[in-house]
Design a protein around this motif. Structure first.
Motif, PDB file in Angstrom:
ATOM      1  N   ARG A 190       0.905  -1.178  -0.068  1.00 58.14           N
ATOM      2  CA  ARG A 190      -0.186   0.044   0.111  1.00 58.14           C
ATOM      3  C   ARG A 190       0.878   1.195   0.005  1.00 58.14           C
ATOM      4  O   ARG A 190       0.595   2.298  -0.451  1.00 58.14           O
ATOM      5  CB  ARG A 190      -0.891  -0.015   1.215  1.00 58.14           C
ATOM      6  CG  ARG A 190      -1.858   1.056   1.171  1.00 58.14           C
ATOM      7  CD  ARG A 190      -3.013   0.875   2.322  1.00 58.14           C
ATOM      8  NE  ARG A 190      -2.673   0.792   3.593  1.00 58.14           N
ATOM      9  CZ  ARG A 190      -2.390  -0.575   4.379  1.00 58.14           C
ATOM     10  NH1 ARG A 190      -3.022  -1.493   3.809  1.00 58.14           N
ATOM     11  NH2 ARG A 190      -2.010  -0.452   5.452  1.00 58.14           N
ATOM     12  N   ALA A 191       2.013   1.192   0.861  1.00 53.74           N
ATOM     13  CA  ALA A 191       2.935   2.436   0.945  1.00 53.74           C
ATOM     14  C   ALA A 191       3.716   2.512  -0.520  1.00 53.74           C
ATOM     15  O   ALA A 191       3.715   3.562  -0.849  1.00 53.74           O
ATOM     16  CB  ALA A 191       3.909   2.137   1.800  1.00 53.74           C
ATOM     17  N   ASP A 193       2.294   1.836  -3.397  1.00 56.15           N
ATOM     18  CA  ASP A 193       1.424   2.407  -4.335  1.00 56.15           C
ATOM     19  C   ASP A 193       0.916   3.732  -4.209  1.00 56.15           C
ATOM     20  O   ASP A 193       0.922   4.379  -5.125  1.00 56.15           O
ATOM     21  CB  ASP A 193       0.160   1.418  -4.405  1.00 56.15           C
ATOM     22  CG  ASP A 193       0.041   0.142  -4.547  1.00 56.15           C
ATOM     23  OD1 ASP A 193       1.018  -0.020  -5.631  1.00 56.15           O
ATOM     24  OD2 ASP A 193      -0.697  -0.692  -4.122  1.00 56.15           O
ATOM     25  N   GLU A 194       1.196   4.178  -2.496  1.00 60.03           N
ATOM     26  CA  GLU A 194       0.941   5.615  -2.195  1.00 60.03           C
ATOM     27  C   GLU A 194       2.238   6.295  -2.795  1.00 60.03           C
ATOM     28  O   GLU A 194       1.877   7.376  -3.289  1.00 60.03           O
ATOM     29  CB  GLU A 194       0.837   5.389  -0.874  1.00 60.03           C
ATOM     30  CG  GLU A 194       0.796   6.923  -0.089  1.00 60.03           C
ATOM     31  CD  GLU A 194       0.501   6.831   1.336  1.00 60.03           C
ATOM     32  OE1 GLU A 194      -0.646   7.145   2.045  1.00 60.03           O
ATOM     33  OE2 GLU A 194       1.784   6.188   1.974  1.00 60.03           O
ATOM     34  N   TYR A 195       3.295   5.956  -2.758  1.00 61.77           N
ATOM     35  CA  TYR A 195       4.457   6.619  -3.284  1.00 61.77           C
ATOM     36  C   TYR A 195       4.439   7.047  -4.712  1.00 61.77           C
ATOM     37  O   TYR A 195       4.911   8.182  -5.391  1.00 61.77           O
ATOM     38  CB  TYR A 195       5.830   5.846  -2.874  1.00 61.77           C
ATOM     39  CG  TYR A 195       6.971   6.640  -2.990  1.00 61.77           C
ATOM     40  CD1 TYR A 195       7.505   7.109  -1.684  1.00 61.77           C
ATOM     41  CD2 TYR A 195       7.733   7.137  -3.938  1.00 61.77           C
ATOM     42  CE1 TYR A 195       8.449   8.166  -1.495  1.00 61.77           C
ATOM     43  CE2 TYR A 195       8.800   7.955  -4.060  1.00 61.77           C
ATOM     44  CZ  TYR A 195       9.085   8.381  -2.637  1.00 61.77           C
ATOM     45  OH  TYR A 195      10.290   9.233  -2.640  1.00 61.77           O
ATOM     46  N   GLU A 197       1.471   7.053  -6.391  1.00 60.32           N
ATOM     47  CA  GLU A 197       0.554   8.196  -6.916  1.00 60.32           C
ATOM     48  C   GLU A 197       1.011   9.529  -6.104  1.00 60.32           C
ATOM     49  O   GLU A 197       0.414  10.509  -6.977  1.00 60.32           O
ATOM     50  CB  GLU A 197      -0.734   7.661  -6.344  1.00 60.32           C
ATOM     51  CG  GLU A 197      -1.941   8.503  -6.644  1.00 60.32           C
ATOM     52  CD  GLU A 197      -3.096   7.742  -6.111  1.00 60.32           C
ATOM     53  OE1 GLU A 197      -4.337   8.419  -6.515  1.00 60.32           O
ATOM     54  OE2 GLU A 197      -3.083   6.791  -5.713  1.00 60.32           O
ATOM     55  N   PHE A 198       1.302   9.627  -4.928  1.00 53.76           N
ATOM     56  CA  PHE A 198       1.643  10.917  -4.448  1.00 53.76           C
ATOM     57  C   PHE A 198       2.931  11.358  -4.116  1.00 53.76           C
ATOM     58  O   PHE A 198       3.169  12.470  -3.393  1.00 53.76           O
ATOM     59  CB  PHE A 198       0.714  10.712  -2.854  1.00 53.76           C
ATOM     60  CG  PHE A 198      -0.637  10.480  -3.190  1.00 53.76           C
ATOM     61  CD1 PHE A 198      -1.591  11.354  -3.587  1.00 53.76           C
ATOM     62  CD2 PHE A 198      -0.960   9.113  -2.662  1.00 53.76           C
ATOM     63  CE1 PHE A 198      -2.878  11.030  -3.759  1.00 53.76           C
ATOM     64  CE2 PHE A 198      -2.565   8.762  -2.973  1.00 53.76           C
ATOM     65  CZ  PHE A 198      -3.298   9.877  -3.435  1.00 53.76           C
ATOM     66  N   CYS A 201       5.140   8.407   1.060  1.00 49.77           N
ATOM     67  CA  CYS A 201       4.733   7.170   1.924  1.00 49.77           C
ATOM     68  C   CYS A 201       4.325   7.895   3.383  1.00 49.77           C
ATOM     69  O   CYS A 201       5.090   8.674   4.119  1.00 49.77           O
ATOM     70  CB  CYS A 201       5.864   6.222   2.481  1.00 49.77           C
ATOM     71  SG  CYS A 201       6.348   5.214   0.748  1.00 49.77           S
ATOM     72  N   THR A 202       3.350   7.247   4.026  1.00 50.37           N
ATOM     73  CA  THR A 202       2.844   7.607   5.286  1.00 50.37           C
ATOM     74  C   THR A 202       2.799   6.233   6.064  1.00 50.37           C
ATOM     75  O   THR A 202       2.950   5.239   5.686  1.00 50.37           O
ATOM     76  CB  THR A 202       1.560   8.150   5.450  1.00 50.37           C
ATOM     77  OG1 THR A 202       0.712   7.161   4.758  1.00 50.37           O
ATOM     78  CG2 THR A 202       1.251   9.183   4.478  1.00 50.37           C
ATOM     79  N   VAL A 244      -0.980  14.935   5.078  1.00 47.61           N
ATOM     80  CA  VAL A 244      -1.199  14.593   3.542  1.00 47.61           C
ATOM     81  C   VAL A 244      -1.343  16.091   2.912  1.00 47.61           C
ATOM     82  O   VAL A 244      -0.786  16.492   1.940  1.00 47.61           O
ATOM     83  CB  VAL A 244      -2.190  13.674   3.441  1.00 47.61           C
ATOM     84  CG1 VAL A 244      -2.519  13.800   1.816  1.00 47.61           C
ATOM     85  CG2 VAL A 244      -1.906  12.383   3.533  1.00 47.61           C
ATOM     86  N   ARG A 248       2.777  17.400   3.402  1.00 51.74           N
ATOM     87  CA  ARG A 248       3.331  16.598   1.878  1.00 51.74           C
ATOM     88  C   ARG A 248       3.775  17.808   1.117  1.00 51.74           C
ATOM     89  O   ARG A 248       5.134  17.650   0.599  1.00 51.74           O
ATOM     90  CB  ARG A 248       2.243  16.042   1.474  1.00 51.74           C
ATOM     91  CG  ARG A 248       2.531  15.327  -0.066  1.00 51.74           C
ATOM     92  CD  ARG A 248       1.480  14.476  -0.526  1.00 51.74           C
ATOM     93  NE  ARG A 248       1.409  14.108  -1.776  1.00 51.74           N
ATOM     94  CZ  ARG A 248       1.090  15.005  -2.730  1.00 51.74           C
ATOM     95  NH1 ARG A 248       0.432  16.254  -2.588  1.00 51.74           N
ATOM     96  NH2 ARG A 248       1.321  14.735  -4.071  1.00 51.74           N
TER      97      ARG A 248
END
Length: 264
Positions: A190-191, A193-195, A197-198, A201-202, A244, A248
């Protein structure tokens, strides 16, 4: 401390590999931030080496100045020889000096702690810290270790690491925690994928309940080891939305400033 922090290095069938040297270095790596002294039994448990081997290694490391024996407790503390190694390493990291002013600004804005970290085995080690003076922050200092797979800083590193290195690190993490791996694997994916896209990482309570963080990793222009930079703290001061929406973009700009400064 998570059991995913650190792991003995195993190298098989490599005639150039000096096992005794590797074991000595692993023994030194058993000392973590906050450890004042460790005995042979504790070192044996952490290094997974026989106590007889540990005794010989601590004797040798003491003779060389890498360990210092305390007669009263019968335990060892790190010696001054290790200080010279660490100081030499930190002194050549220009990124620390370049990043510090912007890191402090972000820490003050977010009322949190902003840190730089580099990977060591299955850990991230803090190489620079900036704290807000206005709020309660985490009690972590330069030299502190945090887990690779459950923290924002570590996950950001994994996101920019070459595929082969990332696969190796995740395989080693799985070996250490087969039972908990399905949950960890899902959170790491999930992290990642998050990286993509955005660009960050969180970790929202994944490392420790009540601790939130956001991180970005980047490779310096000179091609040296990737560095991660995070902003983290107690969840009651750093909500996921605040990280975020507000932190961010500032963290992304901080990294871009660093890239430009290091490229000149």
């Amino acid at each position: 401390m998570s059991k995913l922090v650190g792991r003995p290095v195993v190298v098989k069938e490599d005639r150039h590999f000096v096992t005794a040297l590797a074991r000595g270095l692993e023994l030194l790596a058993c000392f973590r931030s906050g450890d004042k002294m460790l005995g042979n039994q504790e070192l044996a448990e952490r290094s997974k080496l026989p106590k007889s081997t540990v005794s010989r290694l601590t004797y040798t490391l003491t003779k060389l100045g890498y360990l210092q024996f305390d007669d009263e407790s019968g335990k060892y503390r790190l010696g001054t020889a290790t200080l010279s190694l660490g100081s030499a390493m930190l002194s050549r990291l220009d990124v620390r000096q370049l990043a510090r002013p912007a890191m402090q600004q972000l820490a003050d804005f977010s009322h949190s702690m902003v840190s730089l970290g580099m990977r060591d085995r299955l850990s991230m080690i803090y190489i620079e810290n900036c704290r807000s003076q206005a709020a309660l922050t985490l009690s972590l200092d330069v030299g502190s270790r945090i887990p690779l797979v459950s923290t924002a800083m570590g996950r950001a590193y994994l996101a920019v690491a070459p595929q082969g290195e990332r696969n190796d690190l995740l395989a080693r993490a799985r070996e250490l925690d087969e039972q908990g791996w399905p949950v960890l694997q899902e959170s790491v994916q999930r992290a990642l994928d998050e990286y993509r896209e955005f660009g960050c990482c969180t970790s929202i309570g994944d490392w420790q309940p009540g601790v939130n963080a956001i991180a970005i990793a980047f490779r310096p222009p000179d091609g040296s080891t990737p560095v991660s930079i995070n902003c983290g703290g107690p969840a009651f001061t750093l909500s996921a939305d605040f990280l975020v929406q507000e932190v961010r973009p500032r963290l992304i700009e901080l990294v871009e400033q660093l890239r430009r400064a290091m490229a000149t």
